[in-house]
Write a protein that holds these residues in place. Sequence first.
Motif, mmCIF file in Angstrom:
data_model
loop_
_atom_site.group_PDB
_atom_site.id
_atom_site.type_symbol
_atom_site.label_atom_id
_atom_site.label_comp_id
_atom_site.label_asym_id
_atom_site.label_seq_id
_atom_site.Cartn_x
_atom_site.Cartn_y
_atom_site.Cartn_z
ATOM 1 N N ILE A 76 -47.239 37.175 -6.260
ATOM 2 C CA ILE A 76 -48.482 37.382 -5.680
ATOM 3 C C ILE A 76 -48.041 37.559 -4.293
ATOM 4 O O ILE A 76 -47.408 37.120 -3.607
ATOM 5 C CB ILE A 76 -48.942 35.933 -5.709
ATOM 6 C CG1 ILE A 76 -49.422 35.521 -7.042
ATOM 7 C CG2 ILE A 76 -50.274 35.963 -4.739
ATOM 8 C CD1 ILE A 76 -49.997 33.993 -7.254
ATOM 9 N N ILE A 77 -48.867 38.941 -3.578
ATOM 10 C CA ILE A 77 -48.613 39.277 -2.473
ATOM 11 C C ILE A 77 -49.759 39.382 -1.649
ATOM 12 O O ILE A 77 -50.888 39.547 -2.036
ATOM 13 C CB ILE A 77 -48.086 40.930 -2.557
ATOM 14 C CG1 ILE A 77 -46.748 40.903 -3.108
ATOM 15 C CG2 ILE A 77 -47.771 41.316 -1.052
ATOM 16 C CD1 ILE A 77 -47.029 41.257 -4.670
ATOM 17 N N THR A 105 -52.597 50.099 3.633
ATOM 18 C CA THR A 105 -51.853 51.274 3.607
ATOM 19 C C THR A 105 -50.694 51.397 2.600
ATOM 20 O O THR A 105 -50.036 51.861 1.856
ATOM 21 C CB THR A 105 -51.552 52.000 4.678
ATOM 22 O OG1 THR A 105 -50.556 51.240 5.498
ATOM 23 C CG2 THR A 105 -52.582 52.424 5.402
ATOM 24 N N GLU A 106 -50.005 49.913 2.674
ATOM 25 C CA GLU A 106 -48.889 49.268 2.064
ATOM 26 C C GLU A 106 -48.985 49.180 0.834
ATOM 27 O O GLU A 106 -47.942 48.693 0.055
ATOM 28 C CB GLU A 106 -47.913 48.485 2.850
ATOM 29 C CG GLU A 106 -47.165 49.288 4.298
ATOM 30 C CD GLU A 106 -46.568 50.327 3.897
ATOM 31 O OE1 GLU A 106 -45.648 50.420 3.140
ATOM 32 O OE2 GLU A 106 -47.057 51.492 4.392
ATOM 33 N N ARG A 107 -50.214 48.631 0.246
ATOM 34 C CA ARG A 107 -50.146 48.106 -1.258
ATOM 35 C C ARG A 107 -49.764 48.946 -2.448
ATOM 36 O O ARG A 107 -48.944 48.373 -3.073
ATOM 37 C CB ARG A 107 -51.984 48.011 -1.331
ATOM 38 C CG ARG A 107 -52.333 46.819 -0.568
ATOM 39 C CD ARG A 107 -53.875 46.534 -0.818
ATOM 40 N NE ARG A 107 -54.282 45.479 0.230
ATOM 41 C CZ ARG A 107 -55.514 45.283 0.365
ATOM 42 N NH1 ARG A 107 -56.377 45.505 -0.478
ATOM 43 N NH2 ARG A 107 -55.997 44.396 1.660
ATOM 44 N N PRO A 108 -49.849 50.493 -2.083
ATOM 45 C CA PRO A 108 -49.251 51.156 -3.072
ATOM 46 C C PRO A 108 -47.521 50.993 -3.254
ATOM 47 O O PRO A 108 -46.935 51.333 -4.168
ATOM 48 C CB PRO A 108 -49.607 52.640 -2.739
ATOM 49 C CG PRO A 108 -50.718 52.366 -1.917
ATOM 50 C CD PRO A 108 -50.575 51.223 -1.141
ATOM 51 N N ALA A 148 -43.987 44.771 7.158
ATOM 52 C CA ALA A 148 -44.618 45.729 6.905
ATOM 53 C C ALA A 148 -44.092 46.837 7.817
ATOM 54 O O ALA A 148 -44.183 46.906 8.964
ATOM 55 C CB ALA A 148 -45.898 45.644 6.437
ATOM 56 N N LYS A 149 -44.387 48.185 7.168
ATOM 57 C CA LYS A 149 -44.123 49.587 8.120
ATOM 58 C C LYS A 149 -45.172 50.358 7.550
ATOM 59 O O LYS A 149 -45.944 49.945 6.512
ATOM 60 C CB LYS A 149 -42.954 50.100 8.047
ATOM 61 C CG LYS A 149 -42.295 50.463 6.736
ATOM 62 C CD LYS A 149 -40.978 50.871 6.536
ATOM 63 C CE LYS A 149 -40.487 51.535 5.315
ATOM 64 N NZ LYS A 149 -40.876 50.659 4.093
ATOM 65 N N PHE A 150 -45.176 51.539 8.203
ATOM 66 C CA PHE A 150 -46.559 52.581 7.642
ATOM 67 C C PHE A 150 -45.471 53.487 6.850
ATOM 68 O O PHE A 150 -44.546 54.078 7.473
ATOM 69 C CB PHE A 150 -47.072 53.133 8.759
ATOM 70 C CG PHE A 150 -48.125 52.680 9.524
ATOM 71 C CD1 PHE A 150 -49.208 52.052 8.588
ATOM 72 C CD2 PHE A 150 -48.046 51.931 10.813
ATOM 73 C CE1 PHE A 150 -50.465 51.611 9.398
ATOM 74 C CE2 PHE A 150 -49.177 51.168 11.405
ATOM 75 C CZ PHE A 150 -50.283 50.943 10.449
ATOM 76 N N SER A 151 -45.841 53.369 5.537
ATOM 77 C CA SER A 151 -44.806 54.437 4.625
ATOM 78 C C SER A 151 -45.390 55.774 4.844
ATOM 79 O O SER A 151 -44.838 56.808 4.528
ATOM 80 C CB SER A 151 -44.848 53.860 3.463
ATOM 81 O OG SER A 151 -44.290 52.494 3.211
ATOM 82 N N LEU A 152 -46.688 55.737 4.993
ATOM 83 C CA LEU A 152 -47.280 57.131 5.051
ATOM 84 C C LEU A 152 -47.662 57.588 6.533
ATOM 85 O O LEU A 152 -47.879 56.885 7.500
ATOM 86 C CB LEU A 152 -48.923 57.071 4.436
ATOM 87 C CG LEU A 152 -48.717 56.809 2.783
ATOM 88 C CD1 LEU A 152 -50.023 56.540 2.283
ATOM 89 C CD2 LEU A 152 -48.056 57.670 2.098
ATOM 90 N N TYR A 210 -47.324 42.151 -10.400
ATOM 91 C CA TYR A 210 -47.711 42.484 -8.992
ATOM 92 C C TYR A 210 -49.244 42.011 -8.903
ATOM 93 O O TYR A 210 -49.906 42.941 -9.492
ATOM 94 C CB TYR A 210 -47.415 43.398 -8.243
ATOM 95 C CG TYR A 210 -45.853 43.814 -8.161
ATOM 96 C CD1 TYR A 210 -45.038 43.521 -7.052
ATOM 97 C CD2 TYR A 210 -45.018 44.469 -9.311
ATOM 98 C CE1 TYR A 210 -43.716 43.465 -7.166
ATOM 99 C CE2 TYR A 210 -43.748 44.523 -9.334
ATOM 100 C CZ TYR A 210 -42.891 44.135 -8.217
ATOM 101 O OH TYR A 210 -41.654 44.427 -8.176
ATOM 102 N N ILE A 211 -49.516 41.099 -8.079
ATOM 103 C CA ILE A 211 -50.934 40.748 -8.011
ATOM 104 C C ILE A 211 -51.293 40.574 -6.249
ATOM 105 O O ILE A 211 -50.551 39.890 -5.743
ATOM 106 C CB ILE A 211 -51.172 39.266 -8.522
ATOM 107 C CG1 ILE A 211 -51.039 39.384 -9.947
ATOM 108 C CG2 ILE A 211 -52.796 38.783 -8.283
ATOM 109 C CD1 ILE A 211 -51.316 37.840 -10.653
#
Length: 115
Positions: free
Chosen positions: A6-7, A80-83, A61-65, A95-96
């Motif tokens: 669970i995230i 933005t990081e959910r994917p 977390a970072k910005f991957s995009l 993954y939830i």
Amino acid sequence: MKKTAIISGADKKYYPFLKNLILSLEKTNSLEIADLCILDVEDESSYLKEVSNYIHKIEKAKFSLKLSFSDKKEWFKLLTERPFIKDYFPGFENYIWLDADTEVLDSNGIKNLIE
């Protein structure tokens, strides 16, 4: 390590909601069937120590995009990081994502999502 993660995450301003989510997961015994993982968006996040005994893993977390925001805020990373959550927390089968302002009332809800 359990099969399901669970995230969630929140900045300091939204932390009271995250804390409520975490306590609801504990109260419903949902953490017996899933590990809790947190995406951390703050430079200084000592407030997470209060609930650290419920958390399996915390990742910054970072910005991957490369996205252009007119007003870029750190908490935007939670959108933005959910994917990419598998990259932050590898090894799980399921993954939830639960928003910080979610409250789990019964572990059957988590079990249904896993199924």
